[in-house]
Design a protein around this motif. Structure first.
Motif, mmCIF file in Angstrom:
data_model
loop_
_atom_site.group_PDB
_atom_site.id
_atom_site.type_symbol
_atom_site.label_atom_id
_atom_site.label_comp_id
_atom_site.label_asym_id
_atom_site.label_seq_id
_atom_site.Cartn_x
_atom_site.Cartn_y
_atom_site.Cartn_z
ATOM 1 N N ILE A 178 -29.923 -0.369 -6.892
ATOM 2 C CA ILE A 178 -30.193 0.893 -7.131
ATOM 3 C C ILE A 178 -28.965 1.696 -6.739
ATOM 4 O O ILE A 178 -28.620 2.700 -7.491
ATOM 5 N N ALA A 179 -27.808 1.192 -5.812
ATOM 6 C CA ALA A 179 -26.767 2.217 -5.558
ATOM 7 C C ALA A 179 -25.712 1.035 -5.580
ATOM 8 O O ALA A 179 -25.976 0.055 -4.593
ATOM 9 N N SER A 180 -24.591 1.300 -6.010
ATOM 10 C CA SER A 180 -23.472 0.331 -5.900
ATOM 11 C C SER A 180 -22.157 1.207 -5.738
ATOM 12 O O SER A 180 -21.913 2.171 -6.504
ATOM 13 N N TYR A 181 -21.454 0.925 -4.804
ATOM 14 C CA TYR A 181 -20.072 1.587 -4.633
ATOM 15 C C TYR A 181 -18.874 0.687 -4.678
ATOM 16 O O TYR A 181 -18.943 -0.285 -3.703
ATOM 17 N N GLU A 182 -17.833 0.897 -5.438
ATOM 18 C CA GLU A 182 -16.650 -0.050 -5.415
ATOM 19 C C GLU A 182 -15.661 0.548 -4.679
ATOM 20 O O GLU A 182 -15.177 1.874 -5.036
ATOM 21 N N PHE A 183 -15.288 -0.013 -3.465
ATOM 22 C CA PHE A 183 -13.972 0.410 -2.695
ATOM 23 C C PHE A 183 -12.732 -0.073 -3.083
ATOM 24 O O PHE A 183 -12.601 -1.296 -3.662
ATOM 25 N N ASP A 184 -11.623 0.703 -2.988
ATOM 26 C CA ASP A 184 -10.476 0.402 -3.435
ATOM 27 C C ASP A 184 -9.507 1.027 -2.642
ATOM 28 O O ASP A 184 -9.592 1.895 -1.517
ATOM 29 N N CYS A 185 -8.114 0.726 -2.737
ATOM 30 C CA CYS A 185 -7.208 1.513 -1.982
ATOM 31 C C CYS A 185 -7.403 2.834 -2.268
ATOM 32 O O CYS A 185 -7.757 3.321 -3.258
ATOM 33 N N LEU A 186 -6.933 3.902 -1.337
ATOM 34 C CA LEU A 186 -6.836 5.283 -1.868
ATOM 35 C C LEU A 186 -5.691 5.517 -2.584
ATOM 36 O O LEU A 186 -4.678 4.772 -2.689
ATOM 37 N N THR A 187 -5.703 6.395 -3.500
ATOM 38 C CA THR A 187 -4.624 6.994 -4.214
ATOM 39 C C THR A 187 -3.494 7.346 -3.045
ATOM 40 O O THR A 187 -3.669 7.738 -1.999
ATOM 41 N N LYS A 188 -2.156 7.549 -3.808
ATOM 42 C CA LYS A 188 -0.921 8.003 -3.059
ATOM 43 C C LYS A 188 -1.336 9.200 -2.314
ATOM 44 O O LYS A 188 -0.923 9.241 -1.092
ATOM 45 N N ALA A 189 -1.743 10.152 -3.104
ATOM 46 C CA ALA A 189 -2.132 11.485 -2.871
ATOM 47 C C ALA A 189 -2.886 11.321 -1.419
ATOM 48 O O ALA A 189 -2.695 12.318 -0.509
ATOM 49 N N LYS A 190 -4.090 10.787 -1.552
ATOM 50 C CA LYS A 190 -5.285 10.828 -0.624
ATOM 51 C C LYS A 190 -4.646 9.974 0.653
ATOM 52 O O LYS A 190 -4.879 10.487 1.672
ATOM 53 N N THR A 191 -3.593 8.761 0.398
ATOM 54 C CA THR A 191 -3.102 8.142 1.491
ATOM 55 C C THR A 191 -2.196 9.237 2.339
ATOM 56 O O THR A 191 -2.551 9.246 3.520
ATOM 57 N N ILE A 192 -1.645 9.798 1.517
ATOM 58 C CA ILE A 192 -0.722 10.916 2.376
ATOM 59 C C ILE A 192 -1.393 11.837 3.004
ATOM 60 O O ILE A 192 -0.934 12.277 4.281
ATOM 61 N N GLN A 193 -2.452 12.291 2.316
ATOM 62 C CA GLN A 193 -3.115 13.369 3.062
ATOM 63 C C GLN A 193 -4.086 12.961 4.383
ATOM 64 O O GLN A 193 -3.956 13.579 5.299
ATOM 65 N N LEU A 194 -4.560 11.966 4.160
ATOM 66 C CA LEU A 194 -5.019 11.265 5.367
ATOM 67 C C LEU A 194 -4.269 11.021 6.487
ATOM 68 O O LEU A 194 -4.579 11.113 7.805
ATOM 69 N N ILE A 195 -3.050 10.269 6.319
ATOM 70 C CA ILE A 195 -1.996 10.249 7.234
ATOM 71 C C ILE A 195 -1.613 11.516 7.861
ATOM 72 O O ILE A 195 -1.379 11.468 9.022
ATOM 73 N N LYS A 196 -1.380 12.676 7.161
ATOM 74 C CA LYS A 196 -0.949 13.827 7.722
ATOM 75 C C LYS A 196 -2.305 14.382 8.548
ATOM 76 O O LYS A 196 -1.996 15.018 9.670
ATOM 77 N N ASP A 197 -3.664 14.266 8.082
ATOM 78 C CA ASP A 197 -4.610 14.737 8.679
ATOM 79 C C ASP A 197 -4.765 14.081 10.148
ATOM 80 O O ASP A 197 -5.369 14.669 11.164
#
Length: 177
Positions: A121-140
């Motif tokens: 019923i539900a499926s989610y595929e996980f992957d590396c974060l984008t470079k922009a999201k990676t940088i934002q999470l590191i900053k946060d």
């Protein structure tokens, strides 16, 4: 959602599948039954069915479920049948059991019976974060690291840990002269 019976979380190690499950555990007021990968093949055993019947309205979590979800072979056909009964059959209806399975292989490699419309019923595929999201999470998170590419959550939250050089070197065991 009580109608959801089988959920798959797919992606390589470190991408956030277990983190997502931890989040769900904190949000969903249901009993969680965790099945380690090395015990997943016991899903069809009578003792496991007793466990489920004693815990209606619960969620079964199977991490690293590749070994039980992959295409059937003559010696493994019962496992898929048991999963279908738990997630989509009478057992699911009677006990209102839901199932979350995580795995690191492509969803295309799992048994075709599980892929039929309405089963997952539900499926989610996980992957590396984008470079922009990676940088934002590191900053946060105030992590002292400069990312030059997208990273997994495991890579981001372990940037301060260096690979143990001893793992790469052979150490001598025994007496030395």
């Amino acid at each position: 959602d009580d109608n959801i019976k089988l959920i798959t979380l797919v992606g390589k190690a470190g991408t956030g599948k277990t983190t997502d499950i931890r989040h769900l555990i904190g949000k969903i007021p249901k009993k969680m039954i965790y099945i380690p990968a090395d015990m997943a093949e016991k899903i069809g055993d009578p003792s496991f069915m007793s466990l489920l019947s004693g815990n209606p309205n619960s969620i079964v979590i199977v991490e690293d479920a590749e070994n039980i979800l992959m295409e059937r072979s003559p010696h493994r056909s019962g496992i898929i049948s048991n999963i279908l009964n738990i997630a989509d059959g009478l057992l699911a209806d009677c006990l209102n059991i839901q199932m979350i399975c995580t795995f690191n292989i492509s969803i295309a490699a799992i048994d075709r019976a599980l892929l039929r419309k309405g089963r997952i019923i539900a499926s989610y595929e996980f992957d590396c974060l984008t470079k922009a999201k990676t940088i934002q999470l590191i900053k946060d998170k105030n992590i002292d690291y400069i990312a030059d590419r997208g990273l997994t959550l495991a890579e981001i939250f372990n940037t301060d840990k260096k690979q143990d050089e001893n793992l790469k070197q052979h150490s001598l065991i025994g007496f030395r002269n």
